[in-house]
Design an enzyme around this catalytic site. Structure first.
Site, PDB file in Angstrom:
ATOM      1  N   PRO A 229      26.838  45.448  65.150  1.00 54.02           N
ATOM      2  CA  PRO A 229      28.214  45.648  64.664  1.00 54.02           C
ATOM      3  C   PRO A 229      28.175  46.518  63.402  1.00 54.02           C
ATOM      4  O   PRO A 229      27.293  46.337  62.554  1.00 54.02           O
ATOM      5  CB  PRO A 229      28.703  44.238  64.329  1.00 54.02           C
TER       6      PRO A 229
ATOM      7  N   GLN B  50      22.618  61.776  61.924  1.00 54.46           N
ATOM      8  CA  GLN B  50      22.779  60.942  60.730  1.00 54.46           C
ATOM      9  C   GLN B  50      23.877  61.550  59.834  1.00 54.46           C
ATOM     10  O   GLN B  50      24.778  62.174  60.346  1.00 54.46           O
ATOM     11  CB  GLN B  50      21.448  60.758  59.971  1.00 54.46           C
TER      12      GLN B  50
ATOM     13  N   GLY C 266      41.526  59.982  69.429  1.00 56.71           N
ATOM     14  CA  GLY C 266      40.957  59.251  70.557  1.00 56.71           C
ATOM     15  C   GLY C 266      39.589  59.804  70.874  1.00 56.71           C
ATOM     16  O   GLY C 266      39.201  60.862  70.365  1.00 56.71           O
TER      17      GLY C 266
ATOM     18  N   GLY D 292      27.037  58.054  59.038  1.00 56.45           N
ATOM     19  CA  GLY D 292      26.737  58.246  60.463  1.00 56.45           C
ATOM     20  C   GLY D 292      27.838  57.734  61.364  1.00 56.45           C
ATOM     21  O   GLY D 292      28.787  57.073  60.917  1.00 56.45           O
ATOM     22  N   ASP D 293      27.732  58.101  62.647  1.00 60.21           N
ATOM     23  CA  ASP D 293      28.661  57.638  63.688  1.00 60.21           C
ATOM     24  C   ASP D 293      30.105  58.045  63.422  1.00 60.21           C
ATOM     25  O   ASP D 293      31.041  57.325  63.774  1.00 60.21           O
ATOM     26  CB  ASP D 293      28.570  56.098  63.854  1.00 60.21           C
ATOM     27  N   GLU D 294      30.292  59.208  62.844  1.00 62.55           N
ATOM     28  CA  GLU D 294      31.636  59.679  62.514  1.00 62.55           C
ATOM     29  C   GLU D 294      32.331  60.305  63.717  1.00 62.55           C
ATOM     30  O   GLU D 294      33.513  60.657  63.640  1.00 62.55           O
ATOM     31  CB  GLU D 294      31.565  60.731  61.386  1.00 62.55           C
TER      32      GLU D 294
ATOM     33  N   GLY E 160      29.247  63.680  67.918  1.00 60.01           N
ATOM     34  CA  GLY E 160      29.015  64.024  69.326  1.00 60.01           C
ATOM     35  C   GLY E 160      30.261  64.647  69.946  1.00 60.01           C
ATOM     36  O   GLY E 160      30.183  65.664  70.635  1.00 60.01           O
TER      37      GLY E 160
ATOM     38  N   THR F  94      23.143  53.309  69.225  1.00 60.76           N
ATOM     39  CA  THR F  94      21.710  53.231  69.504  1.00 60.76           C
ATOM     40  C   THR F  94      21.224  51.784  69.560  1.00 60.76           C
ATOM     41  O   THR F  94      20.448  51.417  70.429  1.00 60.76           O
ATOM     42  CB  THR F  94      20.932  54.035  68.431  1.00 60.76           C
TER      43      THR F  94
HETATM   44  P1  GDP Z   1      28.157  60.189  66.182  1.00 61.02           P
HETATM   45  O1  GDP Z   1      26.862  59.493  65.981  1.00 61.02           O
HETATM   46  O2  GDP Z   1      28.687  60.777  64.925  1.00 61.02           O
HETATM   47  O3  GDP Z   1      28.127  61.191  67.301  1.00 61.02           O
HETATM   48  O4  GDP Z   1      29.213  59.059  66.610  1.00 61.02           O
HETATM   49  P2  GDP Z   1      28.978  57.874  67.678  1.00 61.02           P
HETATM   50  O5  GDP Z   1      29.057  58.436  69.028  1.00 61.02           O
HETATM   51  O6  GDP Z   1      27.788  57.064  67.320  1.00 61.02           O
HETATM   52  O7  GDP Z   1      30.229  56.943  67.352  1.00 61.02           O
HETATM   53  C1  GDP Z   1      31.535  57.417  67.370  1.00 61.02           C
HETATM   54  C2  GDP Z   1      32.346  56.550  68.327  1.00 61.02           C
HETATM   55  O8  GDP Z   1      33.730  56.818  68.150  1.00 61.02           O
HETATM   56  C3  GDP Z   1      32.093  56.867  69.793  1.00 61.02           C
HETATM   57  O9  GDP Z   1      32.218  55.697  70.541  1.00 61.02           O
HETATM   58  C4  GDP Z   1      33.184  57.874  70.142  1.00 61.02           C
HETATM   59  O10 GDP Z   1      33.505  57.866  71.537  1.00 61.02           O
HETATM   60  C5  GDP Z   1      34.328  57.341  69.325  1.00 61.02           C
HETATM   61  N1  GDP Z   1      35.322  58.322  68.843  1.00 61.02           N
HETATM   62  C6  GDP Z   1      35.110  59.579  68.386  1.00 61.02           C
HETATM   63  N2  GDP Z   1      36.275  60.105  67.931  1.00 61.02           N
HETATM   64  C7  GDP Z   1      37.236  59.164  68.108  1.00 61.02           C
HETATM   65  C8  GDP Z   1      38.636  59.101  67.795  1.00 61.02           C
HETATM   66  O11 GDP Z   1      39.238  60.019  67.250  1.00 61.02           O
HETATM   67  N3  GDP Z   1      39.275  57.936  68.124  1.00 61.02           N
HETATM   68  C9  GDP Z   1      38.634  56.889  68.714  1.00 61.02           C
HETATM   69  N4  GDP Z   1      39.343  55.790  68.992  1.00 61.02           N
HETATM   70  N5  GDP Z   1      37.322  56.915  69.004  1.00 61.02           N
HETATM   71  C10 GDP Z   1      36.626  58.039  68.692  1.00 61.02           C
HETATM   72  P1  IMO Z   2      24.026  59.194  64.152  1.00 58.63           P
HETATM   73  O1  IMO Z   2      23.432  60.565  64.359  1.00 58.63           O
HETATM   74  C1  IMO Z   2      24.261  55.531  61.793  1.00 58.63           C
HETATM   75  C2  IMO Z   2      20.643  54.319  59.640  1.00 58.63           C
HETATM   76  C3  IMO Z   2      20.025  53.018  60.081  1.00 58.63           C
HETATM   77  C4  IMO Z   2      19.460  52.547  58.755  1.00 58.63           C
HETATM   78  C5  IMO Z   2      18.969  53.838  58.122  1.00 58.63           C
HETATM   79  C6  IMO Z   2      17.477  54.115  58.318  1.00 58.63           C
HETATM   80  O2  IMO Z   2      24.335  58.486  65.414  1.00 58.63           O
HETATM   81  O3  IMO Z   2      25.169  59.233  63.182  1.00 58.63           O
HETATM   82  P2  IMO Z   2      16.057  54.909  60.421  1.00 58.63           P
HETATM   83  O4  IMO Z   2      15.862  54.285  61.763  1.00 58.63           O
HETATM   84  O5  IMO Z   2      16.626  56.286  60.463  1.00 58.63           O
HETATM   85  O6  IMO Z   2      14.834  54.831  59.564  1.00 58.63           O
HETATM   86  O7  IMO Z   2      17.142  53.959  59.700  1.00 58.63           O
HETATM   87  O8  IMO Z   2      19.720  54.878  58.722  1.00 58.63           O
HETATM   88  N1  IMO Z   2      20.848  55.326  60.720  1.00 58.63           N
HETATM   89  C7  IMO Z   2      22.031  55.585  61.269  1.00 58.63           C
HETATM   90  N2  IMO Z   2      23.239  55.018  61.085  1.00 58.63           N
HETATM   91  N3  IMO Z   2      24.140  56.596  62.613  1.00 58.63           N
HETATM   92  C8  IMO Z   2      22.950  57.204  62.797  1.00 58.63           C
HETATM   93  O9  IMO Z   2      22.809  58.349  63.506  1.00 58.63           O
HETATM   94  C9  IMO Z   2      21.817  56.676  62.146  1.00 58.63           C
HETATM   95  N4  IMO Z   2      20.511  57.011  62.107  1.00 58.63           N
HETATM   96  C10 IMO Z   2      19.934  56.184  61.227  1.00 58.63           C
HETATM   97  O10 IMO Z   2      20.986  52.127  60.579  1.00 58.63           O
HETATM   98  O11 IMO Z   2      20.491  52.047  57.948  1.00 58.63           O
HETATM   99 MG    MG Z   3      25.985  57.646  66.325  1.00 58.63          MG
END
Ligand code: GDP
Ligand code: IMO
Ligand code: MG
Length: 424
Positions: A303, A223, A415, A12-14, A17, A299
């Site tokens: 950390p 996720q 970025g 996640g969080d790659e 968005g 969310t």
């Molecule tokens: P998502 O859940 O996959 O949509 O990702 P998140 O929004 O939770 O977390 C990704 C974070 O990395 C966000 O704060 C974005 O603004 C940031 N981000 C995305 N792409 C890049 C990148 O190429 N470089 C940097 N420095 N930040 C990025």
């Molecule tokens: P996005 O779409 C990162 C993780 C939680 C926990 C596990 C189970 O932003 O990438 P849950 O509340 O779903 O039952 O939690 O999954 N988790 C995520 N980690 N990004 C997410 O979504 C996540 N959604 C759930 O931290 O380890």
């Molecule tokens: Mg995320």
């Protein structure tokens, strides 16, 4: 077929968005098909930062239709808060539609999420506490409350009364928690229902219409693959199918409607919550990546754990998603590191070398990552506009990742903003 699916391929969080926001500018429809407000998708647009949890990231474009499919679980209070928050910032949500089959997160789901984590103690999953797991449990147990029920007063009241009383038994007798006032919950939710009713429409029919009209549809994954209920690090996973196959069921269209499948990764690995993470760093490099990459949950603000890029894990994702290509973000974060490491296999304590991601996390116990080292780069790459402008060592790292993952990297993130993606 112009449609595309965007899925996360790590934990996640790659930066899904950001990638979805870029692709949504060329889309007619964006569909969310699984997960709920456990997701946090960041979009940086014109100096503004938006953090979207349930509403598809296409909402920032005026003409784009945004659908929430049957596979999503919906917290009505949080959804309305998101709609109101966007409205305050001038973003109109009248293009939003929600499938009547989508399940509703009730207050007892959130409560049971917290109580069950507490009961697990050190063995907890580290959930987002949003009630996701308990809501999917009810869905599969066939006792859940759906969007259709919510907007039909009598049906909702009858179901919520029965389910709520049963949940109170579990809350008080199994977990020793305080019961909920079920009548008050019903009253509160009927108010939400009034506001949500205009958005409810069959997303399967709407998406199918868009397919037939040759519209450009974007399926927005939440996720990620290693959090998938089957293909992730079970039980340290979420309760839905974030893999590409989940998009078909969760939107209500056939798998042949999905089109190109794009996996989003980071140039390193992060994870929030508990569970195995073979390439995790516990040293200064891990801290440096966390601080420079601002690796704190969108969310929950927790950390994020940080570590090196894991090619074994990505190959697993390439296979289970049928990835056509990868978008890899955050190369800028790695600038200044002399050497970059990529995990190419895991070595078990008995010497066995694993080159495929194992089916069960017990196979990873005591396993050490086998690293290949690649030369780092020191230049600030955040202003690069084309792939060719990147320093040689950065290009070599990207090309090596492609070889090790067996998948082309078509987008390179340097970025957080829309403009900071180099398309190849
Ligand atoms: P998502 O859940 O996959 O949509 O990702 P998140 O929004 O939770 O977390 C990704 C974070 O990395 C966000 O704060 C974005 O603004 C940031 N981000 C995305 N792409 C890049 C990148 O190429 N470089 C940097 N420095 N930040 C990025
Ligand atoms: P996005 O779409 C990162 C993780 C939680 C926990 C596990 C189970 O932003 O990438 P849950 O509340 O779903 O039952 O939690 O999954 N988790 C995520 N980690 N990004 C997410 O979504 C996540 N959604 C759930 O931290 O380890
Ligand atoms: Mg995320």
């Amino acid at each position: 077929m112009p449609s595309k699916v965007v899925v996360g391929v790590q934990w996640g969080d790659e930066g899904k968005g950001k990638v979805i926001d870029i692709l949504a500018s060329r889309a007619d429809v964006v569909v969310r098909s699984q997960g709920g407000n456990n997701a946090g998708h960041t979009v940086k647009s014109g100096g503004e930062v938006y953090k979207l949890h349930l509403i598809p990231s296409g909402i920032l474009y005026k003409g784009v239709k945004c659908y929430i499919g049957c596979g999503v679980v919906i917290d009505p209070q949080d959804l309305l808060r998101e709609i109101d928050g966007l409205a305050e910032r001038g973003v109109d949500c009248s293009n939003l539609r929600i499938d009547p089959r989508a399940h509703i997160i009730m207050p007892w789901h959130r409560k049971l999420d917290g109580l069950s984590e507490k009961a697990l103690g050190g063995g907890k999953i580290g959930t987002t506490g949003r009630g996701i797991g308990p809501c999917y449990m009810d869905k599969y147990e066939r006792s859940g409350i759906r969007m259709y029920d919510l907007v039909h007063d009598e049906v909702f009241t009858r179901k919520a009364k029965a389910v709520g009383q049963l949940k109170n038994e579990i809350i008080t007798k199994i977990y020793g928690g305080d019961p909920l006032d079920v009548d008050a919950v019903i009253g509160e939710y009927l108010e939400y229902a009034k506001r949500l009713a205009p958005y409810v429409e069959d997303v399967s029919v709407l998406t199918d219409q868009a397919v037939r009209e040759g519209k450009n549809i974007l399926f927005e994954g939440a996720q990620a693959t290693l959090l998938d209920i089957d293909f992730g690090t079970y039980p340290y996973v979420t309760s839905s199918h974030p893999v590409s196959g989940g998009a078909a069921i969760g939107a209500g269209v056939g798998p042949n409607r999905l089109g190109e499948i794009i996996g989003v990764a980071k140039a390193y690995t992060t994870r929030v919550g508990e569970g195995p993470f073979p390439t995790e760093l516990f040293d200064g490099t891990g801290d440096l990546i966390r601080n420079r990459g601002q690796e704190f949950g969108t969310t929950t603000g927790r950390p994020r754990r940080t570590g090196w890029f894991d090619a074994v894990l990505i190959r697993h994702a390439v296979r289970v998603n049928g990835l056509d290509c990868l978008a890899v973000n955050k190369f800028d974060t790695l600038s200044g590191l002399e050497t970059l490491k990529v995990c190419v296999a895991y070595q078990k304590p008995d010497g066995t070398v694993l080159t495929e991601y194992p089916c069960d996390i017990h196979e990873l116990e005591g396993a050490a990552p086998v690293y290949e080292e690649v030369k780092g780069f020191s230049d600030d790459i955040s202003g690069c506009k084309t792939f060719d402008e990147l320093p040689q060592a950065c290009k070599a790292y990207i090309e090596r990742l492609e070889e090790l993952c067996g998948c082309p990297i078509k987008m390179v993130g340097v970025g957080p903003s829309r403009e900071q993606v180099l398309e190849r």
